[in-house]
Design an enzyme around this catalytic site. Structure first.
Site, PDB file in Angstrom:
ATOM      1  N   SER A 177       0.851  -1.199   0.000  1.00  0.00           N
ATOM      2  CA  SER A 177       0.000   0.000   0.000  1.00  0.00           C
ATOM      3  C   SER A 177       0.881   1.241   0.000  1.00  0.00           C
ATOM      4  CB  SER A 177      -0.868   0.006   1.262  1.00  0.00           C
ATOM      5  OG  SER A 177      -1.448   1.279   1.468  1.00  0.00           O
ATOM      6  N   TYR A 190      -2.610  -1.617  10.450  1.00  0.00           N
ATOM      7  CA  TYR A 190      -2.629  -1.952   9.021  1.00  0.00           C
ATOM      8  C   TYR A 190      -1.395  -1.392   8.315  1.00  0.00           C
ATOM      9  CZ  TYR A 190      -4.166  -1.385   4.128  1.00  0.00           C
ATOM     10  OH  TYR A 190      -4.259  -1.388   2.752  1.00  0.00           O
TER      11      TYR A 190
END
Ligand code: NAD
Ligand code: MG
Length: 284
Positions: A177, A190
């Site tokens: 990400s 996360y």
């Protein structure tokens, strides 16, 4: 030119893991548009989180490029059926639900793939969990551990189980990400796992070079998927992607082509890298 949706989007809370069917606008995973040209002919691909979002777009693209696909997912059976329906082109599609936080499930995914297809040519580790917390003190200990189990430990376990069934020339692709080096603080657990995935990718690529197995990761920016509507506050969902230079979120179909390239034999000298698909948000 494609005219993809821009914010503002309608308000739409959903419980985790989210249902793609209930999203408005409906994410574009290439169901109507992706045209294959035999780039992955005859390959066997195991893809986690492939019921919806980016994983669905990858599964559809891979199948239309000639691969047989295994669609692993948590429990979203309706979404998974739609992935299977979207693959077209007559390729096989095996659906495998289950929880990646369980070590035995990681092994079972590989065992069932090999039982059905005999080997794994492309492994896409794409499933993930995220949840928003405004304050550090609010992060539950068990959620921290579960986030690591699903997002990074499962990748380690699946890679380890899969490796003995992967031939030279095979490819591993992990979904990281933009959070891997620009952590959004409200997604702390996360974002930390996404940094770990980028680091794991670079290290594993060096270990597997002698086997001629390539390992890369993709770092998406804001992409319109169930993960977003099931974990982010309403205002962020309504303005999702608005801050990128392109002024909108990406659709899953716009992320799939990099996975196709990395899975293909054309990418034979590409390994250990991280590729941003961010709508112009810099990642230097
Ligand atoms: P998504 O919700 O469509 O896909 C995530 C999938 O992970 C779910 O469909 C679910 O089946 C699976 N999953 C979640 N918990 C699981 C568990 N315990 N066991 C098994 N499977 C589980 O969302 P997406 O955005 O397409 O996510 C795909 C990947 O893209 C993720 O790794 C995510 O971190 C990454 N990503 C997404 C964005 C974005 O803006 N959407 C941005 C950067 C990275
Ligand atoms: Mg899903």
């Amino acid at each position: 030119m494609n005219d993809y949706p821009k914010p503002p989007f309608p308000k739409q809370g959903q419980p985790v893991p989210g249902s793609q069917k209930k999203m408005d606008p409906y994410p574009d995973c290439g169901e109507q548009s992706y045209k294959g040209s035999g780039r992955l002919e005859g390959k066997i691909a195991l893809i986690t989180g492939a019921d919806s979002g980016i994983g669905r777009a990858v599964a559809i693209a891979f199948a239309r490029e000639g691969a047989d696909v295994v669609v692993a997912y948590l429990n979203e059976h309706e979404d998974a059926q739609e992935t299977r329906a979207g693959r077209a082109g007559g390729r096989q599609c095996l659906l495998l639900p289950g929880d990646l936080a369980q070590k035995a499930h990681c092994q079972a995914l590989v065992d069932k793939t090999v039982e059905r297809f005999g080997r794994i040519d492309v492994l896409v580790n794409n499933a993930a969990f995220q949840m928003t917390h405004e304050h550090f003190e609010d992060i539950p200990d068990d959620e921290w551990v579960m986030t690591f189990d699903v997002n990074i430990t499962a990748i380690f376990r699946i890679c380890q189980a899969a490796l003995k069934h992967m031939q030279p020339g095979s490819s591993i692709i992990n979904t990281s990400s933009v959070n891997s080096d620009m952590p959004k603080p409200t997604l702390l657990p996360y974002a930390t796992t996404k940094g770990a995935i980028a680091n794991f990718t670079a290290g594993l690529a060096q270990m597997l070079g002698e086997k001629n197995i390539r390992v890369n990761c993709v770092a998406p920016g804001p992409i319109w998927t169930p993960l977003i509507v099931s974990s982010m506050p309403d205002e962020e969902v309504q303005n999702f992607g608005g801050q990128t230079p392109l002024g909108r979120p990406g659709q899953p179909v716009e992320v799939a082509p990099i996975y196709v390239l990395l899975a293909s034999d054309e990418a034979s000298y590409i390994t250990g890298q991280r590729y941003g698909i961010t709508g112009g948000k810099p990642m230097l």
